[in-house]
Design a protein around this motif. Structure first.
Motif, PDB file in Angstrom:
ATOM      1  N   HIS A 173       0.838  -1.193   0.000  1.00  0.00           N
ATOM      2  CA  HIS A 173       0.000   0.000   0.000  1.00  0.00           C
ATOM      3  C   HIS A 173       0.883   1.257   0.000  1.00  0.00           C
ATOM      4  N   PRO A 174       0.498   2.310  -0.744  1.00  0.00           N
ATOM      5  CA  PRO A 174       1.324   3.528  -0.783  1.00  0.00           C
ATOM      6  C   PRO A 174       1.535   4.166   0.586  1.00  0.00           C
ATOM      7  N   ARG A 209      -0.950  14.378  -2.561  1.00  0.00           N
ATOM      8  CA  ARG A 209      -1.430  13.193  -3.280  1.00  0.00           C
ATOM      9  C   ARG A 209      -0.919  13.208  -4.714  1.00  0.00           C
ATOM     10  N   ARG A 231      -3.476   9.629  -8.873  1.00  0.00           N
ATOM     11  CA  ARG A 231      -4.444   8.577  -8.539  1.00  0.00           C
ATOM     12  C   ARG A 231      -5.143   8.822  -7.216  1.00  0.00           C
ATOM     13  N   ASP A 286      -3.481   8.748  -4.292  1.00  0.00           N
ATOM     14  CA  ASP A 286      -2.727   8.115  -3.220  1.00  0.00           C
ATOM     15  C   ASP A 286      -1.872   9.150  -2.489  1.00  0.00           C
ATOM     16  N   GLU A 314     -11.388   2.033  -0.274  1.00  0.00           N
ATOM     17  CA  GLU A 314     -10.604   1.044   0.457  1.00  0.00           C
ATOM     18  C   GLU A 314     -10.797   1.107   1.965  1.00  0.00           C
TER      19      GLU A 314
END
Length: 438
Positions: free
Chosen positions: A77-78, A116, A119, A121, A335
């Motif tokens: 995960h980022p 961010r 995307r 993230d 998520e």
């Protein structure tokens, strides 16, 4: 829809009720109390350092729920690298969390700008100064964050006007403490300014007491008229003032007489006041006094229990605030159902070596921990799987409750022994009923 918009517009502006007193620093003791003067107190500094380093030193991981309900570390995960290693190119995870916790304890709020990628993230987190942040609402009742720029910012940021930067809630990681409206936290220092101010005043009194030679203030009396009293005052202070001159013998000329007019520190209960203020400040931050080197009411038999209570009643609420704020602001909506962040406080809850081994033995014998599970908690190397490191064992004498007595009336097979003492080869088995005990 118009009704709901009207409700939003009628909502009060978020505010810290202690912010005015915090900024002006007024206290009943007459001392200026703010985050900088408060940190000059050893008790405040110790409490802030203990809590900041405790949160910064806890392992912080990103987890993901599996299809079977299990949770595993989400290394891909980022957020993993941002939270676990480097929130930004200038800070480690420890320094970032220590700084944020420092802001949170002193001002009641901690802010970080979220960077961010395309995307969505999170790729970086940068702490923001809490005294330059304002939480406000627009005409539609929606929250936004206003950050005041100054000359300390990067040139490309501070060069242009206007002087404020407007940030959306999705661009700010906001961790707040106890507050009135649930949107902005109180400043603990501002709410307890009188207690901190009294501690500052007592410390300053003690410093000046020793600066004056550890002797009470007094009056120099002269039978006549002194033409230049300022010269005599300065001469007395330079000769007998200060702790290095405390044992000098004063020689008074021209009929001068020294008369003390101040009460002694013992009569004023100076030492008791300073000792009590340490407990007062420890009470503000809910830190056990023994962690501030105050062992008057502690012993070797209760310090371990107090340390466990520190984790349960002091650290746990802060941990929950951090976890829920990060899950709310840093995770994508898609998520949030499966991914979450979590601190690991198991290491702080472990007791002494003998207690840990007893607990591990119970877990091992009852089948809910393997040898490698235990070795992982003790930071030991894993036992290879082919040697049984991942086996889950259970005591063989245990059985299910519904099976208790199930074999009471069954028959067992015995082999008849030959009567002539010869070998029992070829002897026939004999069925013997099992008698149940009444």
């Amino acid at each position: 829809m118009n009704i709901f918009q009207g409700i939003f517009k009628a909502r009060d502006k978020p505010k810290n009720l202690g912010s005015t007193s915090f900024l002006w620093g007024g206290s009943s003791s007459g001392k200026v109390v703010n985050e900088r003067t408060a940190m000059q107190m050893t008790a405040v500094y110790s409490c802030v350092r203990i809590l900041s380093e405790a949160i910064a030193g806890l392992p912080l991981f990103v987890y993901k729920y599996g299809d079977d309900g299990s949770k595993d570390k989400h290394l891909d995960h980022p957020l993993w690298r941002v939270l676990h290693d480097e929130p930004n190119p200038e800070m480690t995870s420890f320094v970032f969390r220590e700084t944020m916790m420092n802001h949170l304890l002193l001002t009641g709020n901690a802010y970080a700008q979220i960077i961010r990628n395309a995307r969505g993230d999170v790729v970086a987190l940068y702490p923001l100064m809490p005294d330059r942040m304002t939480v406000d609402r627009d005409s539609q009742g929606r929250l936004y964050y206003r950050y005041r720029k100054n000359s300390d910012d990067a040139p490309e940021v501070s060069r242009n006007k206007p002087s404020d930067v407007i940030l959306a809630p999705s661009d700010v990681l906001h961790i707040l403490g106890l507050g009135f409206d649930g949107l902005v936290g109180y400043s603990p220092i501002a709410m307890a300014k009188n207690a901190v101010g009294l501690a500052i005043a007592a410390e300053e009194y003690g410093a000046k007491f020793f600066a004056n030679g550890a002797a009470p203030s007094g009056v120099l009396e002269h039978p006549g008229t002194i033409k230049d009293p300022e010269r005599i005052r300065q001469s007395w202070q330079s000769t007998f003032g200060g702790s290095v001159n405390s044992n000098k013998i004063a020689v008074l000329e021209e009929g001068l007489k020294y008369t003390p007019i101040a009460i002694s520190p013992e009569q004023a209960q100076f030492l008791e006041t300073r000792k009590f203020q340490i407990n007062e400040i420890a009470r503000i931050f809910r830190v056990p006094p023994h962690m501030l080197a105050d062992l008057e009411k502690s012993s070797f038999s209760n310090i371990e229990q107090q340390s466990l209570e520190f984790v349960k009643y002091t650290l746990d609420p802060w941990v929950v605030r951090w976890e829920q704020a990060m899950n709310k602001s840093l995770l994508l909506e898609s998520e949030k159902r499966d991914v979450f962040t979590k601190f690991n406080v198991d290491g702080l809850l472990r007791g002494d070596y003998a207690s840990r081994m007893t607990g591990y033995a119970t877990a091992r014998q009852n089948g809910w921990m393997s040898a490698n599970d235990i070795r992982q908690l003790e930071n030991l190397d894993r036992i290879p799987a082919e040697l049984g490191g991942d086996l889950y064992l259970i005591n063989g004498a245990m059985t299910k409750l519904q099976d208790a007595g199930a074999f009471a009336n069954t028959t067992i097979t015995e082999t008849e022994e030959p009567s002539d003492g010869q070998s029992n080869t070829g002897s026939k088995p004999k069925q013997v009923p099992r008698q149940s005990k009444q």
